[in-house]
Design an enzyme around this catalytic site. Sequence first.
Site, PDB file in Angstrom:
ATOM      1  CG  ASP A   9       9.800  68.630  39.801  1.00 43.80           C
ATOM      2  OD1 ASP A   9      10.692  67.805  39.542  1.00 43.80           O
ATOM      3  OD2 ASP A   9       9.614  69.076  40.946  1.00 43.80           O
ATOM      4  CG  LEU A  59      15.535  59.428  37.228  1.00 43.33           C
ATOM      5  CD1 LEU A  59      15.632  60.938  37.114  1.00 43.33           C
ATOM      6  CD2 LEU A  59      16.130  58.780  35.999  1.00 43.33           C
ATOM      7  CE  LYS A  60      12.170  61.024  45.338  1.00 43.48           C
ATOM      8  NZ  LYS A  60      12.063  62.037  44.279  1.00 43.48           N
ATOM      9  NE  ARG A 202       4.447  70.981  43.717  1.00 42.08           N
ATOM     10  CZ  ARG A 202       3.797  70.038  44.387  1.00 42.08           C
ATOM     11  NH1 ARG A 202       2.536  69.761  44.095  1.00 42.08           N
ATOM     12  NH2 ARG A 202       4.400  69.365  45.342  1.00 42.08           N
TER      13      ARG A 202
HETATM   14  O1  C5P Z   1       7.201  71.350  44.018  1.00 43.44           O
HETATM   15  P1  C5P Z   1       7.890  70.958  45.282  1.00 43.44           P
HETATM   16  O2  C5P Z   1       8.622  72.115  45.956  1.00 43.44           O
HETATM   17  O3  C5P Z   1       7.006  70.182  46.240  1.00 43.44           O
HETATM   18  O4  C5P Z   1       9.040  69.963  44.794  1.00 43.44           O
HETATM   19  C1  C5P Z   1       9.744  69.112  45.644  1.00 43.44           C
HETATM   20  C2  C5P Z   1      10.626  68.239  44.830  1.00 43.44           C
HETATM   21  O5  C5P Z   1      11.355  67.376  45.706  1.00 43.44           O
HETATM   22  C3  C5P Z   1       9.885  67.320  43.847  1.00 43.44           C
HETATM   23  O6  C5P Z   1      10.703  67.221  42.698  1.00 43.44           O
HETATM   24  C4  C5P Z   1       9.818  65.977  44.557  1.00 43.44           C
HETATM   25  O7  C5P Z   1       9.870  64.917  43.629  1.00 43.44           O
HETATM   26  C5  C5P Z   1      11.100  66.017  45.384  1.00 43.44           C
HETATM   27  N1  C5P Z   1      11.135  65.156  46.566  1.00 43.44           N
HETATM   28  C6  C5P Z   1      10.240  65.218  47.595  1.00 43.44           C
HETATM   29  N2  C5P Z   1      10.322  64.353  48.670  1.00 43.44           N
HETATM   30  C7  C5P Z   1      11.299  63.453  48.724  1.00 43.44           C
HETATM   31  C8  C5P Z   1      12.235  63.390  47.682  1.00 43.44           C
HETATM   32  C9  C5P Z   1      12.134  64.264  46.624  1.00 43.44           C
HETATM   33  O8  C5P Z   1       9.365  66.060  47.577  1.00 43.44           O
HETATM   34  N3  C5P Z   1      11.400  62.647  49.796  1.00 43.44           N
END
Ligand code: C5P
Length: 228
Positions: A9, A59-60, A202
């Site tokens: 991201d 991209l959901k 992150r």
């Molecule tokens: O930074 P972090 O570890 O929180 O990233 C989690 C990733 O997973 C992000 O790209 C977020 O958009 C994605 N995601 C999520 N929950 C969902 C689907 C996707 O956190 N239900």
Amino acid sequence: MTQLIVSLDIDDIEKVFYILDQTQDIVDFYKVGTIPFLSFGYRIIDILKERGKKVFFDLKFFDIPNTVRKSTKKIVEMGVDFFTIHLLSGKEVIKAAIEEKGKAKIIGVTLLTSIEKNDIEEIGMGEDVEGMIVRLTQLGVRYGIDGIVCSAKDLPFLRKKFPSIIMVCPGIRLGEVKDDQKRIATPSYASKNGADFIVVGRPVYESENPRQVVKSILKEVESEKGMG
Ligand code: C5P
């Protein structure tokens, strides 16, 4: 065994290359969501494919069947391995995506892992978060999706009901962290409870030492395998 997907991201291409250089020999799968895709377009997919990496294209999709059908065609041409659609889009959308998916796997989004009981209550969708996740998963499974995105916290009840679908878990944290992910879990918890994939963003790309973080995650997952 649980596999790691690193979520890119990131909107700075130098940073993307840095994260790849630091991790690509120990990570096979990367996630491309709206941030890198809107920043770099198709180039980000090419960069990952040139390095022999698998791509989780997140991209959901949440749109009408015709739009999701044509969008699915496009991403299948791009050679992505996994992609996401919102199961709340309903069966016609799910069926349209299934028809076009080719070799790619469809991972359904039930409720975002940042959502809590209060959030669905506020918009009149009841208060039964678990029930809603189960019903949306059943809908997806009925029409042939390959897996779901879910919180690792929900794995214990979801695995019982859906033993064989792919479960992809974001919201993974190594220690105690306060950010927008409300239902978080550690890599070892996810692994122990049957996650096929964990998605980590992150904690990896914001770290001073991304390679070290990836190594600790892999070690944690590996040691669960030994205990299982
Ligand atoms: O930074 P972090 O570890 O929180 O990233 C989690 C990733 O997973 C992000 O790209 C977020 O958009 C994605 N995601 C999520 N929950 C969902 C689907 C996707 O956190 N239900």
